[in-house]
Design an enzyme around this catalytic site. Structure first.
Site, PDB file in Angstrom:
ATOM      1  N   HIS A 158       0.879  -1.202   0.000  1.00  0.00           N
ATOM      2  CA  HIS A 158       0.000   0.000   0.000  1.00  0.00           C
ATOM      3  C   HIS A 158       0.900   1.232   0.000  1.00  0.00           C
ATOM      4  O   HIS A 158       1.460   1.600   1.031  1.00  0.00           O
ATOM      5  CB  HIS A 158      -0.896   0.010   1.239  1.00  0.00           C
ATOM      6  CG  HIS A 158      -1.867   1.150   1.272  1.00  0.00           C
ATOM      7  ND1 HIS A 158      -3.212   0.967   1.510  1.00  0.00           N
ATOM      8  CD2 HIS A 158      -1.711   2.488   1.097  1.00  0.00           C
ATOM      9  CE1 HIS A 158      -3.821   2.139   1.476  1.00  0.00           C
ATOM     10  NE2 HIS A 158      -2.927   3.090   1.239  1.00  0.00           N
ATOM     11  N   HIS A 199       1.501   5.348  -1.677  1.00  0.00           N
ATOM     12  CA  HIS A 199       1.126   6.520  -2.484  1.00  0.00           C
ATOM     13  C   HIS A 199       2.402   7.130  -3.049  1.00  0.00           C
ATOM     14  O   HIS A 199       3.249   7.607  -2.282  1.00  0.00           O
ATOM     15  CB  HIS A 199       0.406   7.566  -1.632  1.00  0.00           C
ATOM     16  CG  HIS A 199      -0.861   7.068  -1.020  1.00  0.00           C
ATOM     17  ND1 HIS A 199      -2.091   7.228  -1.620  1.00  0.00           N
ATOM     18  CD2 HIS A 199      -1.094   6.385   0.129  1.00  0.00           C
ATOM     19  CE1 HIS A 199      -3.023   6.675  -0.855  1.00  0.00           C
ATOM     20  NE2 HIS A 199      -2.448   6.150   0.201  1.00  0.00           N
ATOM     21  N   LYS A 226      -9.302  -0.746  -5.855  1.00  0.00           N
ATOM     22  CA  LYS A 226      -9.400  -0.115  -4.534  1.00  0.00           C
ATOM     23  C   LYS A 226     -10.770   0.509  -4.318  1.00  0.00           C
ATOM     24  O   LYS A 226     -11.236   1.298  -5.138  1.00  0.00           O
ATOM     25  CB  LYS A 226      -8.328   0.973  -4.415  1.00  0.00           C
ATOM     26  CG  LYS A 226      -8.361   1.795  -3.131  1.00  0.00           C
ATOM     27  CD  LYS A 226      -7.792   1.035  -1.949  1.00  0.00           C
ATOM     28  CE  LYS A 226      -7.979   1.814  -0.637  1.00  0.00           C
ATOM     29  NZ  LYS A 226      -6.804   2.534  -0.224  1.00  0.00           N
ATOM     30  N   HIS A 276     -10.464   0.760   1.792  1.00  0.00           N
ATOM     31  CA  HIS A 276     -10.301   1.767   2.853  1.00  0.00           C
ATOM     32  C   HIS A 276     -11.511   1.594   3.763  1.00  0.00           C
ATOM     33  O   HIS A 276     -12.611   2.016   3.417  1.00  0.00           O
ATOM     34  CB  HIS A 276     -10.234   3.189   2.265  1.00  0.00           C
ATOM     35  CG  HIS A 276      -9.990   4.221   3.333  1.00  0.00           C
ATOM     36  ND1 HIS A 276      -8.812   4.929   3.435  1.00  0.00           N
ATOM     37  CD2 HIS A 276     -10.761   4.628   4.367  1.00  0.00           C
ATOM     38  CE1 HIS A 276      -8.876   5.724   4.488  1.00  0.00           C
ATOM     39  NE2 HIS A 276     -10.057   5.573   5.069  1.00  0.00           N
ATOM     40  N   HIS A 300      -4.568  -0.767   5.911  1.00  0.00           N
ATOM     41  CA  HIS A 300      -4.104   0.035   7.061  1.00  0.00           C
ATOM     42  C   HIS A 300      -5.006  -0.092   8.292  1.00  0.00           C
ATOM     43  O   HIS A 300      -5.612   0.875   8.725  1.00  0.00           O
ATOM     44  CB  HIS A 300      -3.909   1.506   6.683  1.00  0.00           C
ATOM     45  CG  HIS A 300      -4.956   2.112   5.784  1.00  0.00           C
ATOM     46  ND1 HIS A 300      -6.293   2.034   6.039  1.00  0.00           N
ATOM     47  CD2 HIS A 300      -4.831   2.823   4.638  1.00  0.00           C
ATOM     48  CE1 HIS A 300      -6.955   2.668   5.099  1.00  0.00           C
ATOM     49  NE2 HIS A 300      -6.097   3.148   4.232  1.00  0.00           N
ATOM     50  N   ASP A 318       1.342   2.617   3.586  1.00  0.00           N
ATOM     51  CA  ASP A 318       0.485   3.796   3.427  1.00  0.00           C
ATOM     52  C   ASP A 318       1.331   5.059   3.476  1.00  0.00           C
ATOM     53  O   ASP A 318       0.869   6.104   3.940  1.00  0.00           O
ATOM     54  CB  ASP A 318      -0.637   3.850   4.474  1.00  0.00           C
ATOM     55  CG  ASP A 318      -1.750   4.814   4.065  1.00  0.00           C
ATOM     56  OD1 ASP A 318      -1.789   5.238   2.887  1.00  0.00           O
ATOM     57  OD2 ASP A 318      -2.561   5.159   4.937  1.00  0.00           O
TER      58      ASP A 318
HETATM   59  C1  NCD Z   1      -3.790   8.999   2.015  1.00  0.00           C
HETATM   60  C2  NCD Z   1      -3.350  10.059   0.999  1.00  0.00           C
HETATM   61  O1  NCD Z   1      -2.792  11.082   1.419  1.00  0.00           O
HETATM   62  O2  NCD Z   1      -3.541   9.841  -0.198  1.00  0.00           O
HETATM   63  N1  NCD Z   1      -3.821   9.608   3.308  1.00  0.00           N
HETATM   64  C3  NCD Z   1      -3.760   8.978   4.492  1.00  0.00           C
HETATM   65  O3  NCD Z   1      -3.898   9.639   5.522  1.00  0.00           O
HETATM   66  N2  NCD Z   1      -3.539   7.695   4.583  1.00  0.00           N
HETATM   67  C4  NCD Z   1      -5.082   8.412   1.631  1.00  0.00           C
HETATM   68  C5  NCD Z   1      -5.428   7.142   2.360  1.00  0.00           C
HETATM   69  O4  NCD Z   1      -4.803   6.108   2.158  1.00  0.00           O
HETATM   70  O5  NCD Z   1      -6.357   7.157   3.185  1.00  0.00           O
HETATM   71 ZN    ZN Z   2      -3.342   5.072   1.626  1.00  0.00          ZN
END
Ligand code: NCD
Ligand code: ZN
Length: 348
Positions: free
Chosen positions: A13, A15, A99, A136, A174, A247
């Site tokens: 996971h 970003h 997702k 999520h 998460h 995450d």
């Molecule tokens: C994530 C993001 O910034 O894209 N933020 C977070 O707090 N985890 C989005 C997500 O995974 O919920």
């Molecule tokens: Zn995330």
């Protein structure tokens, strides 16, 4: 100084964003993991196989070090998602998973799902073709206290969904609560969960006590200490159902340090040092490899990596990376607020 070797990890996971931020943060992940599940919550989101392929190419181009890092692409589920496109993308090896963001649950989730029945045809096709659904898991009802949103989601959405699709592979992403850990460990073989380093290391005091601390604010929010302890206890049980999903969610500091700041913790630069320390502190360094490198591939039906990650154990506490600079500004990294004696030596 001693070393500890494990099969090279993956991040289930992550970003990575796009453009200047993507180019600046990719090395923080490619330096320790070989594959990562890439979150599709760009603006606009990655909703089709064509979008996923274009984004995959941008990620490959950003990996200027030629690290061999493999992005595993994910489609963002909307009420308009075409089941045939999902299946075609999966069969072509472009799409690894889909997702589900409940609309409004987190950063860039406005295009998410409002009515679960609207996506049943997609989920039916995914169940048939063994395509994992990543969730999520928070309800968005403003009446529900933010600290209860994950537990309520499990009762109100996940359990009914599971009854409807008993053989759909689902990863609850998460997880942050004892309820989530209990649910996942007791659910059948088609259910797994990712756990982040920060939810294993901090509780809600980190962002609320002694001043408001935006760099510890993420979604789902870290809960009280008893929940953190439940997550660690579940992890140490070695069930095979919990695996690493950082995450890691970079936001430029100026976007986080606001009256209404963004949710997301950027932990990729120190994930492995933090995790090695956590497992060592619990006298289970032997289980680090399974969590980071074995259980994820097993659930996704992939081979483990062939390379090895070498970790160094120092005699003195080591500084952890504090920030990454991008063309758009600085991104502060997660500070675990504890002594860390580990560092990543490299991939062999
Ligand atoms: C994530 C993001 O910034 O894209 N933020 C977070 O707090 N985890 C989005 C997500 O995974 O919920
Ligand atoms: Zn995330």
């Amino acid at each position: 100084m001693k070393t500890h070797r494990i099969i090279c990890p993956d991040d289930w996971h992550l970003h990575l964003r796009d453009g200047a931020v993507l180019r600046a943060v990719i090395e923080a992940s490619s330096s320790w993991c070989r594959r990562a599940i890439i979150m599709p919550n760009l603006v606009p989101p990655v909703t089709s196989t064509a979008d996923a392929e274009a984004y995959r190419q941008r990620i490959k181009a950003a990996d200027t070090a030629g690290s061999g890092f493999t992005p595993l692409m994910v489609l963002y589920l909307t009420e308009q998602t075409d089941p045939a496109d999902v299946v075609a993308g999966f069969q072509a090896g472009i799409v690894t998973a889909v997702k589900l963001y409940p609309a409004g649950a987190t950063t860039n989730s406005a295009s998410g799902v409002r009515d679960m029945r609207a996506v049943w045809p997609v989920l039916e096709a995914m169940q048939t073709h063994n395509i994992p659904l990543l969730i999520h898991g928070e309800v968005t009802d403003p009446e529900i206290d933010i600290f209860d949103r994950e537990a309520v989601f499990i009762d109100k959405v996940l359990i009914p969904l599971r009854a409807q699709f008993p053989k759909l592979k689902i990863v609850l992403e998460h997880i942050t609560t004892a309820q989530a850990a209990d649910y996942v460990l007791s659910a059948g073989e088609y259910q797994a969960a990712t756990v982040t380093p920060h939810h294993l290391l901090i509780n809600r005091n980190a962002y609320l006590a002694g001043g408001i601390k935006p760099h510890y604010y993420c979604l789902p929010v870290a809960k009280r200490e008893t929940h953190r302890q439940a997550l660690v206890a579940a992890l140490m049980k070695d069930s095979g159902k919990l695996f690493l999903g950082t995450d890691s969610a970079p936001h430029i500091d100026s976007a986080k340090l606001q009256p209404c700041g963004c949710a997301g913790i950027f932990n990729a630069p120190n994930t492995m040092a933090c995790l090695a320390q956590l497992f060592e502190n619990h006298h289970h360094l032997d289980r680090l490899e399974a969590f980071c490198s074995r259980y994820g591939p097993a659930f996704y039906g992939l081979d483990v990596n062939t390379q090895t990650l070498v970790l160094s154990r120092h005699d003195t506490a080591q500084p952890v990376p504090e920030a990454v600079m991008t063309d758009e500004g600085q991104i502060t990294a997660f500070d675990p607020q504890m002594d860390i004696y580990w560092s990543v030596a490299g991939i062999e």
